[in-house]
Write a protein that holds these residues in place. Structure first.
Motif, PDB file in Angstrom:
ATOM      1  N   ILE A 102     -37.612  30.270  -9.731  1.00 31.36           N
ATOM      2  CA  ILE A 102     -36.258  30.584 -10.859  1.00 31.36           C
ATOM      3  C   ILE A 102     -34.598  31.150  -9.818  1.00 31.36           C
ATOM      4  CG2 ILE A 102     -36.589  32.447 -11.240  1.00 31.36           C
ATOM      5  CD1 ILE A 102     -34.422  30.204 -13.613  1.00 31.36           C
ATOM      6  N   TYR A 103     -35.069  32.318  -8.867  1.00 30.54           N
ATOM      7  CA  TYR A 103     -34.381  32.171  -7.583  1.00 30.54           C
ATOM      8  C   TYR A 103     -33.688  30.909  -6.913  1.00 30.54           C
ATOM      9  CZ  TYR A 103     -36.321  37.017  -8.503  1.00 30.54           C
ATOM     10  OH  TYR A 103     -36.620  37.838  -8.533  1.00 30.54           O
ATOM     11  N   PHE A 104     -34.494  30.013  -6.772  1.00 33.14           N
ATOM     12  CA  PHE A 104     -33.926  29.171  -6.084  1.00 33.14           C
ATOM     13  C   PHE A 104     -32.790  28.600  -6.670  1.00 33.14           C
ATOM     14  CE2 PHE A 104     -33.744  24.857  -5.145  1.00 33.14           C
ATOM     15  CZ  PHE A 104     -33.510  24.470  -3.909  1.00 33.14           C
ATOM     16  N   LEU A 105     -32.588  28.450  -7.619  1.00 32.30           N
ATOM     17  CA  LEU A 105     -32.402  27.369  -9.053  1.00 32.30           C
ATOM     18  C   LEU A 105     -31.099  28.127  -8.703  1.00 32.30           C
ATOM     19  CD1 LEU A 105     -34.207  26.068 -11.828  1.00 32.30           C
ATOM     20  CD2 LEU A 105     -32.824  25.084  -9.802  1.00 32.30           C
ATOM     21  N   ILE A 106     -31.268  29.789  -8.729  1.00 32.06           N
ATOM     22  CA  ILE A 106     -29.501  31.169  -8.698  1.00 32.06           C
ATOM     23  C   ILE A 106     -28.624  30.669  -7.882  1.00 32.06           C
ATOM     24  CG2 ILE A 106     -29.223  32.965  -9.472  1.00 32.06           C
ATOM     25  CD1 ILE A 106     -31.808  33.666 -10.722  1.00 32.06           C
ATOM     26  N   TYR A 107     -29.612  31.140  -6.867  1.00 28.21           N
ATOM     27  CA  TYR A 107     -29.128  30.576  -5.145  1.00 28.21           C
ATOM     28  C   TYR A 107     -28.029  29.094  -5.370  1.00 28.21           C
ATOM     29  CZ  TYR A 107     -28.223  29.126  -0.324  1.00 28.21           C
ATOM     30  OH  TYR A 107     -27.756  28.909   0.571  1.00 28.21           O
ATOM     31  N   GLU A 152     -24.430  28.943  -4.865  1.00 31.31           N
ATOM     32  CA  GLU A 152     -23.791  27.918  -4.080  1.00 31.31           C
ATOM     33  C   GLU A 152     -22.667  27.268  -4.173  1.00 31.31           C
ATOM     34  OE1 GLU A 152     -22.922  27.740   0.251  1.00 31.31           O
ATOM     35  OE2 GLU A 152     -25.336  28.675   0.078  1.00 31.31           O
ATOM     36  N   VAL A 153     -22.913  26.499  -5.180  1.00 35.10           N
ATOM     37  CA  VAL A 153     -21.756  25.267  -5.125  1.00 35.10           C
ATOM     38  C   VAL A 153     -20.790  25.642  -6.055  1.00 35.10           C
ATOM     39  CG1 VAL A 153     -22.018  23.543  -7.209  1.00 35.10           C
ATOM     40  CG2 VAL A 153     -23.796  23.918  -6.028  1.00 35.10           C
ATOM     41  N   MET A 154     -21.161  27.091  -6.904  1.00 33.64           N
ATOM     42  CA  MET A 154     -19.575  27.602  -7.643  1.00 33.64           C
ATOM     43  C   MET A 154     -18.775  28.355  -6.474  1.00 33.64           C
ATOM     44  SD  MET A 154     -20.610  27.150 -10.678  1.00 33.64           S
ATOM     45  CE  MET A 154     -18.899  27.778 -11.361  1.00 33.64           C
ATOM     46  N   VAL A 155     -19.704  29.199  -5.279  1.00 36.22           N
ATOM     47  CA  VAL A 155     -18.812  29.520  -4.585  1.00 36.22           C
ATOM     48  C   VAL A 155     -18.266  28.556  -3.515  1.00 36.22           C
ATOM     49  CG1 VAL A 155     -19.083  31.463  -1.996  1.00 36.22           C
ATOM     50  CG2 VAL A 155     -19.773  32.126  -4.646  1.00 36.22           C
TER      51      VAL A 155
END
Length: 135
Positions: free
Chosen positions: A2-7, A11-14
């Motif tokens: 879940i941490y990887f998906l959040i990251y 990452e894509v948004m930023v």
């Protein structure tokens, strides 16, 4: 996981937000510059490792500090090599000891030492044997 998906989502948004503000050429230059910085950090890691070994031998840091310094430096360098603004920001922050300690304390598991009962008694004995073979 879940941490990887959040990251990955962050990452894509930023990256899309910053890239739309600064333009494609500046984004390309930033990605190349951060990758070169990450590679330089990895190439100089042996010097950092030897300094940390000396600090460990001189008891300036403990084993946990030694591990945190080395792992966070490596992980930060890898994040700098990967493209993306959030990874670059995190990679730069991981190069500093204070930030890496905060991240380690946040995401590491807390292990407690099991309480061992104290022995209330001590048996002290001296065995004296008068056999001539031992003299």
């Amino acid at each position: 996981m879940i941490y990887f998906l959040i990251y990955l989502f962050l990452e894509v948004m930023v990256t899309t937000d910053i890239a739309s503000r600064i333009g494609g050429v500046a984004t390309f230059i930033e990605i190349i510059a951060s990758a070169v910085l990450g590679i330089v950090i990895l190439l100089n890691f042996r010097h950092t490792l030897s300094e940390n070994i000396q600090a460990l031998q001189m008891r300036q840091i403990d084993m946990d500090g030694f591990t945190q310094r080395n792992l966070m430096g490596l992980f930060g360098a890898i994040l700098l090599i990967l493209p993306g603004f959030l990874g670059d920001i995190l990679g730069l922050l991981m190069q500093f000891t204070l930030i890496s300690k905060l991240l380690i304390n946040r995401f590491s598991r807390k292990y407690q030492k099991p309480n061992q009962p104290k022995e209330d008694y001590v048996i002290d004995a001296e065995i004296i044997d008068d056999t001539p073979t031992l003299r």
